[in-house]
Design an enzyme around this catalytic site. Structure first.
Site, mmCIF file in Angstrom:
data_model
loop_
_atom_site.group_PDB
_atom_site.id
_atom_site.type_symbol
_atom_site.label_atom_id
_atom_site.label_comp_id
_atom_site.label_asym_id
_atom_site.label_seq_id
_atom_site.Cartn_x
_atom_site.Cartn_y
_atom_site.Cartn_z
ATOM 1 N N SER A 84 71.461 -86.235 20.870
ATOM 2 C CA SER A 84 72.113 -85.529 21.982
ATOM 3 C C SER A 84 72.482 -86.416 23.160
ATOM 4 C CB SER A 84 71.233 -84.373 22.462
ATOM 5 O OG SER A 84 71.345 -83.281 21.580
ATOM 6 N N LYS A 87 76.037 -86.144 24.285
ATOM 7 C CA LYS A 87 76.501 -85.214 25.316
ATOM 8 C C LYS A 87 76.838 -85.918 26.624
ATOM 9 C CE LYS A 87 74.056 -81.122 23.542
ATOM 10 N NZ LYS A 87 73.294 -81.637 22.397
ATOM 11 N N ASP A 177 70.890 -76.275 9.289
ATOM 12 C CA ASP A 177 71.071 -76.128 10.741
ATOM 13 C C ASP A 177 71.827 -74.851 11.102
ATOM 14 O OD1 ASP A 177 69.786 -78.480 11.541
ATOM 15 O OD2 ASP A 177 71.583 -79.682 11.218
ATOM 16 N N SER A 331 70.310 -79.003 26.705
ATOM 17 C CA SER A 331 70.926 -79.674 25.561
ATOM 18 C C SER A 331 71.586 -78.678 24.608
ATOM 19 C CB SER A 331 69.895 -80.525 24.807
ATOM 20 O OG SER A 331 70.529 -81.534 24.057
ATOM 21 N N ASN A 333 74.076 -77.340 22.206
ATOM 22 C CA ASN A 333 75.065 -77.858 21.263
ATOM 23 C C ASN A 333 76.357 -77.053 21.278
ATOM 24 O OD1 ASN A 333 73.260 -79.819 20.483
ATOM 25 N ND2 ASN A 333 72.736 -78.855 18.534
ATOM 26 N N HIS A 384 74.657 -86.870 11.974
ATOM 27 C CA HIS A 384 73.959 -88.119 11.670
ATOM 28 C C HIS A 384 74.947 -89.259 11.428
ATOM 29 C CE1 HIS A 384 69.580 -87.302 11.178
ATOM 30 N NE2 HIS A 384 70.009 -86.056 11.175
ATOM 31 N N THR A 444 67.988 -86.312 27.118
ATOM 32 C CA THR A 444 67.175 -86.474 25.923
ATOM 33 C C THR A 444 68.042 -86.324 24.671
ATOM 34 O OG1 THR A 444 66.679 -84.117 25.929
ATOM 35 C CG2 THR A 444 65.112 -85.561 27.052
ATOM 36 N N GLY A 445 67.481 -86.717 23.537
ATOM 37 C CA GLY A 445 68.168 -86.526 22.267
ATOM 38 C C GLY A 445 67.168 -86.530 21.131
ATOM 39 N N SER A 448 66.540 -85.404 13.234
ATOM 40 C CA SER A 448 65.607 -85.969 12.271
ATOM 41 C C SER A 448 65.701 -87.492 12.224
ATOM 42 C CB SER A 448 65.895 -85.390 10.884
ATOM 43 O OG SER A 448 65.037 -85.938 9.920
#
Length: 494
Positions: A84, A87, A177, A331, A333, A384, A444-445, A448
């Site tokens: 993230s 962003k 997701d 955050s 999406n 990813h 933050t981000g 997986s």
């Protein structure tokens, strides 16, 4: 006896210059090696010896906020998955292209006319990307229709989501997701359950029944018939196991609840993404019309409003500067992807990821970012496949400081240890009781195997530093946050 060798002045200068180190203003005077000052030594010690980084990649970039000078660089030019932290790029491009005061619109249109208390024709609910519409907004729409003297709609109630294209998911979103709020479908017409504004989702609460052996009590926020609850769970004794799963079947709005919940246990709660959010928004609006006593005589469907339709009601969202707070602090999406499509629509005339990414790259070039070293696939960072070097993120954070919209950008960043949810955001429970508390403003981000943290830190000495930490190939993502916090504290102590 040999004669002494003679050197010309020019040869002497060449000889001397050969031993003068070449200075590259983009590179720190002390690289991330075992030599250097206390800061370099401390960061190297952490990055080279932390067991949770064994086999992982740690891109770390630190700059002076005043000069942009690169003070520390650990594989800062290596492309890594940003999660993230993506962003940060999306928000900067949106502020640059759309502006702090930009608002998303929603319209009610008709292709008919009002005769007495009857609207003879269809009523269209046209979305233009607003991810913040709540049930209360649809209530307001219905009241305005009633205020126009309309009591009967002799025609269809129609959802118009054609402001954007019909592609609902970014290209790399995975099936596991799409059921949850962070992977909700992106539509020009959508709705949110509360003021976190997780567009395209409903909140599902599962509470124990009154007796053992009975189904738990399931409630939805907001109330809607658009989803179908299949309750296969059971209430068990107080000392029983709490094991509730809440999932949506792919391609449907069937939400299946399985497992057990003990008597008097706390609720199980999940934010579930709906399938086709345009219909969800229309269902909420239909409820609002009926609650105002307005009768519907036609069908409920999805289609584009005909050219020349008359606007009956127009609504605008909060300005972008305010929308950035839930977007960046929490955050979100969905906000990132709606903004991406909106930039494409406004600048290129097409509300798509492809056109939005074109706009993003153009804005990054203006900010001095080397887009040739980036791989950009979405606006949120859930992919990813996104790849960004830490040095390019820190470069962006330096470049935006002289923009007129920077204060809105900075204010949107989570603040370490600030307990208010809309101030501390995703950093509200981190770096508490450390020198970094309230001194780190950063995004933050987390996806997986990836964790990231990039932003600004005010040091003990009164200097502001820019930093970007991008950790990849982690076995345990939560350990990555611990490492990020350690680095942030080290920087705050300078």
């Amino acid at each position: 006896m040999k004669k002494p060798m003679k050197f010309s002045l020019s040869l002497l200068l060449i000889f001397m210059l050969a031993f003068v180190p070449q200075i590259n203003p983009e590179k720190p005077f002390v690289q991330a090696t075992e030599e250097g000052g206390a800061l370099v030594q401390e960061l190297n010690q952490l990055l080279n010896n932390d067991p949770d980084l064994k086999g992982a990649l740690a891109g770390v970039s630190v700059r002076s906020a005043e000069t942009g000078e690169l003070l520390y660089d650990h594989i800062g030019d290596i492309r890594l998955k940003p999660a993230s932290n993506m962003k940060l790029l999306t928000a900067a491009a949106a502020l640059s292209t759309l502006g702090e005061n930009y608002k998303f619109a929603t319209e009610l249109l008709t292709d008919g006319s009002v005769k007495g208390v009857t609207l003879q024709g269809n009523l269209y609910l046209k979305g233009k990307g607003d991810p913040t519409l709540l049930k209360s907004d649809f209530d307001q729409f219905a009241r305005k229709i009633k205020d126009l003297g309309i009591g009967i709609i002799h025609g269809d109630l129609v959802a118009d989501d054609t402001w954007y294209d019909n592609i609902r998911y970014s290209m790399d979103l995975t099936w596991n997701d799409e059921t949850y709020y962070y992977g909700a479908q992106v539509s020009a017409l959508t709705a949110s359950p509360n003021e976190d504004y997780d567009a395209g989702t409903v909140i599902v609460d599962v509470n124990p029944g009154k007796n053992t052996g009975v189904e738990p009590i399931v409630t939805l926020e907001p109330k809607t018939d658009y989803v179908n609850i299949i309750n296969n769970a059971k209430t068990v004794a107080k000392d029983g196991k709490k094991s509730i799963s809440i999932e949506r079947q792919h391609g449907t709005n069937n939400i299946i609840i399985e497992g057990t919940i003990p008597l008097e246990a706390s609720r199980a709660r999940e934010w579930m993404a709906v399938w086709e959010p345009s219909g969800y928004a229309l269902d909420l609006f239909k409820q609002s019309l009926l609650e105002q006593g307005i009768k519907l005589n036609g069908k409920v469907r999805t289609a584009a409003a005909p050219e020349g339709s008359n606007v009956l009601v127009s609504h605008q969202s909060m300005p972008l500067s305010e929308l950035l707070i839930p977007f960046m602090k929490l955050s979100n999406n969905g906000h990132a992807e709606a903004i991406m499509k909106e930039m494409g629509k406004v600048v290129k005339g097409e509300g798509s990821w492809d056109k939005g990414l074109e706009v993003l790259k153009e804005e990054l070039i203006k900010l001095g970012i080397n887009t040739n070293t980036l791989v950009l696939r979405d606006g949120s960072g859930i992919s990813h496949v996104n790849l960004i070097p830490a040095n390019e993120i820190s470069k962006l954070l330096f470049a935006v400081q002289d923009k007129e919209w920077f204060e809105s950008y900075l204010t949107s960043l989570p603040i370490a240890g600030a307990t208010d949810r809309m101030v501390g955001g995703t950093l509200r429970n981190r770096m508490i009781n450390s020198v970094a508390q309230n001194k780190v403003m950063a995004k933050t981000g987390s996806i997986s195997t990836v964790s990231s943290l990039s932003g600004y830190v005010d040091t003990k000495s009164g200097e502001r530093l820019i930093f970007s930490i991008v950790l990849n190939n982690l076995v345990n993502g939560s350990k990555g946050k611990v490492i990020e916090d350690k680095i942030a504290v080290i920087l705050a102590e300078q």
